[in-house]
Each structure stands twice: as structure tokens, then as C-alpha cells.
Design an enzyme around this catalytic site. Sequence first.
Site, PDB file in Angstrom:
ATOM      1  N   GLU A 250     -22.753   1.084 -17.185  1.00 16.61           N
ATOM      2  CA  GLU A 250     -22.649   1.746 -18.601  1.00 16.61           C
ATOM      3  C   GLU A 250     -21.842   1.813 -19.446  1.00 16.61           C
ATOM      4  O   GLU A 250     -20.518   1.679 -18.740  1.00 16.61           O
ATOM      5  CB  GLU A 250     -23.903   2.992 -18.586  1.00 16.61           C
ATOM      6  CG  GLU A 250     -25.317   3.018 -18.427  1.00 16.61           C
ATOM      7  CD  GLU A 250     -25.359   4.291 -17.924  1.00 16.61           C
ATOM      8  OE1 GLU A 250     -26.715   4.450 -17.631  1.00 16.61           O
ATOM      9  OE2 GLU A 250     -25.411   5.250 -17.805  1.00 16.61           O
ATOM     10  N   PHE A 325     -23.690  -6.846 -17.227  1.00 14.91           N
ATOM     11  CA  PHE A 325     -24.077  -5.479 -18.588  1.00 14.91           C
ATOM     12  C   PHE A 325     -23.779  -4.772 -18.276  1.00 14.91           C
ATOM     13  O   PHE A 325     -23.410  -3.460 -17.802  1.00 14.91           O
ATOM     14  CB  PHE A 325     -25.962  -5.892 -17.571  1.00 14.91           C
ATOM     15  CG  PHE A 325     -26.323  -7.122 -17.893  1.00 14.91           C
ATOM     16  CD1 PHE A 325     -26.971  -7.997 -18.718  1.00 14.91           C
ATOM     17  CD2 PHE A 325     -27.506  -7.553 -16.996  1.00 14.91           C
ATOM     18  CE1 PHE A 325     -27.459  -9.050 -18.833  1.00 14.91           C
ATOM     19  CE2 PHE A 325     -27.933  -8.400 -16.612  1.00 14.91           C
ATOM     20  CZ  PHE A 325     -28.278  -9.335 -17.880  1.00 14.91           C
ATOM     21  N   GLU A 326     -23.530  -3.911 -19.570  1.00  7.66           N
ATOM     22  CA  GLU A 326     -23.288  -2.730 -19.661  1.00  7.66           C
ATOM     23  C   GLU A 326     -23.686  -2.291 -20.914  1.00  7.66           C
ATOM     24  O   GLU A 326     -23.908  -2.599 -22.436  1.00  7.66           O
ATOM     25  CB  GLU A 326     -21.362  -2.584 -20.731  1.00  7.66           C
ATOM     26  CG  GLU A 326     -20.660  -3.091 -19.687  1.00  7.66           C
ATOM     27  CD  GLU A 326     -20.067  -2.006 -18.603  1.00  7.66           C
ATOM     28  OE1 GLU A 326     -20.498  -1.505 -19.352  1.00  7.66           O
ATOM     29  OE2 GLU A 326     -19.506  -2.055 -17.441  1.00  7.66           O
ATOM     30  N   GLN A 327     -24.306  -1.066 -20.447  1.00  7.26           N
ATOM     31  CA  GLN A 327     -25.662  -0.664 -21.492  1.00  7.26           C
ATOM     32  C   GLN A 327     -24.297   1.571 -21.840  1.00  7.26           C
ATOM     33  O   GLN A 327     -24.628   1.626 -21.126  1.00  7.26           O
ATOM     34  CB  GLN A 327     -26.573  -0.083 -20.617  1.00  7.26           C
ATOM     35  CG  GLN A 327     -27.349   0.836 -21.733  1.00  7.26           C
ATOM     36  CD  GLN A 327     -28.330   0.528 -22.834  1.00  7.26           C
ATOM     37  OE1 GLN A 327     -28.813  -0.467 -22.724  1.00  7.26           O
ATOM     38  NE2 GLN A 327     -28.000   1.594 -23.459  1.00  7.26           N
TER      39      GLN A 327
END
Length: 836
Positions: A250, A325-327
Site C-alpha cells: 500500500e 502492487f501499491e494500493q
Amino acid sequence: MKKSALLFLLVHFSYAQEAVNLNYYLPQNISYRTDIPTPQSIIGHEVGEWHVTHDKLIEYMKVLAAASDRITIEDRGTTYEGRPLPLLVITSPENHRNLENIRREHIKLTEAGSEDLSTDNMPAVVYQGFSIHGNEPSGSNAALAVAYYLAAGQGPEMDELLNNLVILFDPALNPDGLQRFAYWANTNRSKNLNPDNNEREYHEVWPGGRTNHYWFDMNRDWLPVQLPESRVRVKSFHQWLPNILTDHHEMGTNSTFFFQPGEPSRVHPLTPEMNQELTREIAQFHVKALDNIGSLYFSEENYDDFYYGKGSTFPDINGSIGILFEQGSSRGHVQESENGLLTFPFTIRNQFTTALSTLEAARNMRKKLLDYQRGFYKDTRSEAAGNKGKAIVFGDEKDAAKAWHLAEILKKHQIRIHEVAEDFTEKGKLYKKGFSYVVPRNQKNIKIINAMFETRTEFTDSLFYDISSWTFPLAFDVDYTTVSTSRSGAEITDLRLREGSVTAKSNYAYLFEWHEYYTPKALYKILQKGIRAKAGRSIFSIEGKEYDYGTIMIPVHNQSISSDELYAFLQETAREAHIDIHGVGTGSAIGTDLGSGQFGTLEIPRVAILTGNGISPYDAGEIWHMFDQRYDIPITKIDESYFSRVDLDRYNVFILTNTGGNLNNNIKEKLQNWVKKGGTLIGYRNAINWLKKNEFISTEFRKTDIVAKNVTYEEQQDFRGAQVTGGAIFKAETDRSHPINFGYKNNSISLFRNTNIFMEPDKQSYNNPIRYTDNPLVSGYVSEENLEQLKGSVPFKVQQSGKGKIILFTDNTNFRAFWFGTNKLLMNAVYFHEFM
């Protein structure tokens, strides 16, 4: 507040409190088996309603494994806090029945002679890892839904997916941090969810859940493998060599969603271009999936593929494709953002969606990924064959443990190492059997060897997401060079650190040099026992053996235990610390006799360190870990919140590590008084700025203001970013007679630096025992302006303050637990501060 804004907020409060349903995440174009338990039936709440705790997450995974013939679960060990580190293997029942053969065939694809091995029907392998930062929880919470989907989904598409893939499923890469953060978010959750950014729920207390037990960022440990969590997952990686590895993270609340590739100009040169082409092709599956649910996203900016110690980059040097992945993070259950109210279920759904799009990409690109992996290792074998007869030797004739720990890392990366056939000297350095190792360059993992041993000072980009250099032999301060493989002896299959011993029983005194890595551990055990010990400040020879600066002397007489008890105790201590202790029968020496005043009395270190708000948990955690795990020395962690109530007279050493400068005046006054009464304060990195600002020290610094010329407004961010020294290696000259350098055999040392603090040297040369050379850059990036400032500056200083001392380090001597080579600088400050 305007009426329209209030109405907007009330509407979204109501929306945020609607009951979450599993169907919010799941594709509805397939059916689901009713005999597979849903997450809610086991953990007691719907996915995203609360933050799942690690115990509930693992319990659900165990239940799924028991209920589904698609899933098996492997127990791989535990974290420092004793939490399990399981790995699920998810594939079709038929594949499970043939799983070990599938694994062997997959590994065979990377070996010589695999040209005739068909990939037409071979499953691809995907490693899916979630939430290596514990306070980035959407990944592990999404793992609940992903695991259910893979266990319960049914139909031809699911059958095809599971027949063509073996999924290695790691639901929580950081169990301790995840548990810490789930506790915070859940204990601060209100029935009426409150998205106000000022709400306590979104401001977790120090050190936060990002890190593991010792406050390490574990997403920097894939290459050093110093932590138990890293060791099991790197072992699993090499056991399977997956084609894709995903790493679900994240980022800031106002961000959207990122997937790789990252910045094109910031890819490590050792990574093949085809790796990035395949990454871009995989990205199109994420584009389609996120478009389908209407989620915003971006790619090819901000993040990079340079440091191989990250989960998304480590695969790239191993023939795999790493995907980050970066949310955008809700950091709780729902929070205001620039993109509207950001709910926890929404963040989970994006992670869930891209976990599935990864599997879809792997299924569609299966043969291409397998053929790329085979080609990668074919090219690697060609490169290795060109190095036939060549090898790297590394070691330290005085310190077997440091060299052993480096060899241990190489073994964890499936790198073949050999012992030296016999002692030899190369380029003026002695490489001894048992103290040195030979690494043949003609072997399968030559690319990892290159990544670990290379030095690099030229780059296509001046910005780095992480460090720009990590050369392992420099980090370990071992001698190394290229030699012929004729120097190598037998391959080492069972790597063991040599045992220490006491050479002879003495009725006069025992001596041991300070060179070995674990001497601080041995000395603490000796002092804790109440045994008197002294340290020599000169070189001397006795009974035909020369002893270096810092040699520890233990007299036999006037001790609290008998000579027989002392001998037995020192035998045990030598074995545990892997050191040699020498019994001598006389105090008469060439140079300094054992009764000379050149031997200073040692006191047991009573060490405390400041923790809490304003202190970097990374730096504090590295020191805590070193004292606790490596040296078995107690260190008291004192939080700034109750510092005013602590009696500092209990301690003779206090460590103030990297700080943002937000410490209160009470800390200032109390520390100043304690130092003046005789305490030793050790200040690290930006703590030096705080000490200067608060008039602890009078040290002069070189100015670091750099004026931009011919730089446009658009370019200003890159200009300022290029002035950051994010992590590079520099050479300094050392005065070995100074107590800070006791235990070092060379007249120079490689230091890791990630600050722009430049201390002016003292006018008296003897007060500059460590000084950067006039050509200090060894490996990594530094701007020309900062390099000029660094030349001739000093990374270490001692300043008197009343009866006490203040010791300054501009650089991190304990970086990420793998910078073994400079750990002893801190231990020297702890043990020998009275001699400085």
C-alpha cells in the site's frame, strides 16, 4: 462547512457503514462450491468488515487446506514472536498427486540439457505474497478472498487455471507487523465509521505495524536474508523458482493503484530487457481487470527495479518476473482522500482483482514465461562458462565469523562455495583455511554473484527508490579478489562456523584479540560473571605471539572464582563465541607488559536507547537486534513518553539514533546533565543535527546548500532528488591505534552512507581516527556536489562534555543487519569509550 459538503460526507458515512458482502470481491461469472467454508464462517466477520488478525488468517488457511483437495499447507517455521510462516500450494488435484515431479521438471528447465524438455503442458509457477508491511493490510485481507476463490470456484475456466498453474500462496509475509496493525485498527474502530483524517484510527502509535518484531523493513531483506521470515520465503523461492512473484503493498491515502513496470530508466543493468517486456505484457491484464471495475491506476513512474533486495526486484535476477502492487491505503476502515472516501473493502477489492489478473496473465503467457526462464538460465550458463577457471576468494585472516556469515548468505541463494585448498597470499592479503571461502564463477547463479559482489559508480538515472549499492564483501569488511579455481578445495555442503577454544590452562593470565566478530559477546559474558578484564591499548608480543590493539587480558589471580573454574568458564565462552583464548604463563612481553598502565580496566556496559516518537524505528531496531540477537547484551529501550521518569544513572552508555528532531526539551536537559556527570552519549546520523541545535556539541559542519542553475520548475523535483545520498559505499582511512578502530586489521574501511552530514575534521590529526579519503566513492550514486563535500570529512568524532563524552557517527554502522563489517565500531564505542 458548506451544506453540499456536509451532505456529501453524510451520504458517504452511510455508504461506508453498509454491510460488506463477499460477492463484492468475487467474479460472478462462475459458481462456487458450497462445501468450502467462507472466510466469515471461520473468522467471524466478512472480509473487510474488520482487519483480520494473523491468527484468524492462518486458521482460515488451515481450514481451507483441510476442506479442499486443491490446497496443501507447509509449516516453514516461525517469526521472532512465534507466529507461524505457512505456505499454501494451490493447484489442481491431479497436479497435487504429481507435485514433486512437477517441481523437479520445473527446476530441470533451468539446468543444462533442458533443451529437449517440452513446455507445452508444463504448469507455470506463481508465488503470491501479501502485506510484507504489516500496516499495508489490504493484501493479507485480500488473501482471504483469493484463497476462497481458488478453493471454491468451479467450472471449465477454473479447471484450466489450476491445471496450468502451481500457485505458491503466502498469505502474510509479515505476521508480527500484521497482528500489531490489526490490533490498532480494530481497537480504534467505531460502530459509526469516521473517515476524518484526524481520527485516532488512522494514526497508529510508534513504531507502527509496518515492520517486524525488531522493527525491520522486511521488503529490503530478500538479498541479505537476515530475518527468519526472509529465510523461509527465499528457501521456498529457490526450491521452486517461480515464473512470477507478486508483492502486494500500500501507499499514501491520496494515491490510486500502481503496478509494474516502474520507471524505465531505473532498472538494474543486470536485469534482461525481456524481463521488462514481459512485465509490460502482464500489466495489460491488470489494465483490463481494473478498467472492468472502474478503478484508477498508474504505471511506469515513482517505483523502480534497481535494488535486488526487494520482493518485486529479487525475482528479476533469478529468471523470474517480479511484480509490485501499491494500493492507496485506507489505513483503517474508511478515510477521506482526494479521490473520495476510500474504504477498506475497496482497497481489498483492487488487491484481489490484480491477484486474479496475475493468475490470468500467467495462464495465458504460461509457455512464454517458461521459455523465458529457460532462456535466462541458458544465457547464464554461457556467461558462467566464459568464467571457467575463475573464482572469487573472500575472507579475513583474523575473523572467521564475518566470512562465515557471508558464506551463509551465499548458500541460502544456492551459490556453490568451496574451502580454500591451503593458506595462500594474494595481493598482500592472507586467505586462511577456515577463515576464507572460494566462489567459482562458472556456476548456475552467476548473476546473483555479480549482483552481490559488483561495484558500480555509473548510472543512467540519478534517482533511486532505495539504495544504489550493497556490495557484500565491502559490507562485511572482508578481503576479496579474483583468483584461479585452483585455489579452491572441496565444495562445502555442510557450512559450519569453526569452534573456539582455550589453547592452554594458565595460572597467570588469558588473552584474546578483539578481531573476531563475536568478541563483544564473549567479553559481556566474562564481565557479567564478575570477572575482571582489561583491554590493551598497544601492540605487544608474548610467548612468541603478537597481540594487536584492543587485546583483552584476564588475570587469573584476585578473581571471584578459582583458576579451575575460570578455565572451565572460558572454555565454554570460547566455544559459544567462536573465539580462541590463549593462556600465558608470564606477564613479561615485548612491547607492553601485562601489568602496564596501557591495559585499561573494563566495566560492564549498561546501555539504553531512546525509542518512540521522533526516533527512526529502523535504526533503533537494527541496534536492538544486534545487541539482543548477535551479542546477547541487554539493551534497555526507553520510550520518550516516560523518559522524564527514568533514572539515567543506571546506565553508562545512552544511544540516540536517527531522529527527525522533534524531541522535547526535557530530554535535552536530562541528557546534558547525565553526560556532564560522566555518561557517554552516542549520537547517530540526524541525531547529530539535534545535538548541534541543542548545543551538546560544537562540531563544525560543511554547508550542503546547493543552488539550482538552468533547472526548470518542472525539473526541480528531479534536481533535488539527485542530491539525496540514498545509500552508497565510501572509503575511509583509519588510525588503528585509536580505540574506535580496535579489532580492525586494515588501515581503511568501507562505510555505508545515506546522509548528507559532513563533519569537518579536527585540527589535531590524532582526533580524526576515521577520515574519508580524497577519492572516497567505492560503489553507488552520489552527486558531484556532495562528493566534493565528503572528501576529507570525518564520519566519527568524540567530544568531551563535563566528565562525560559525546560520540558521533554520521553513518549507520548497523545497516539492515547485514553490514557486519562496521558493527564493531558501535561495540568499540560501547566498551572502550573511557579510553577515547
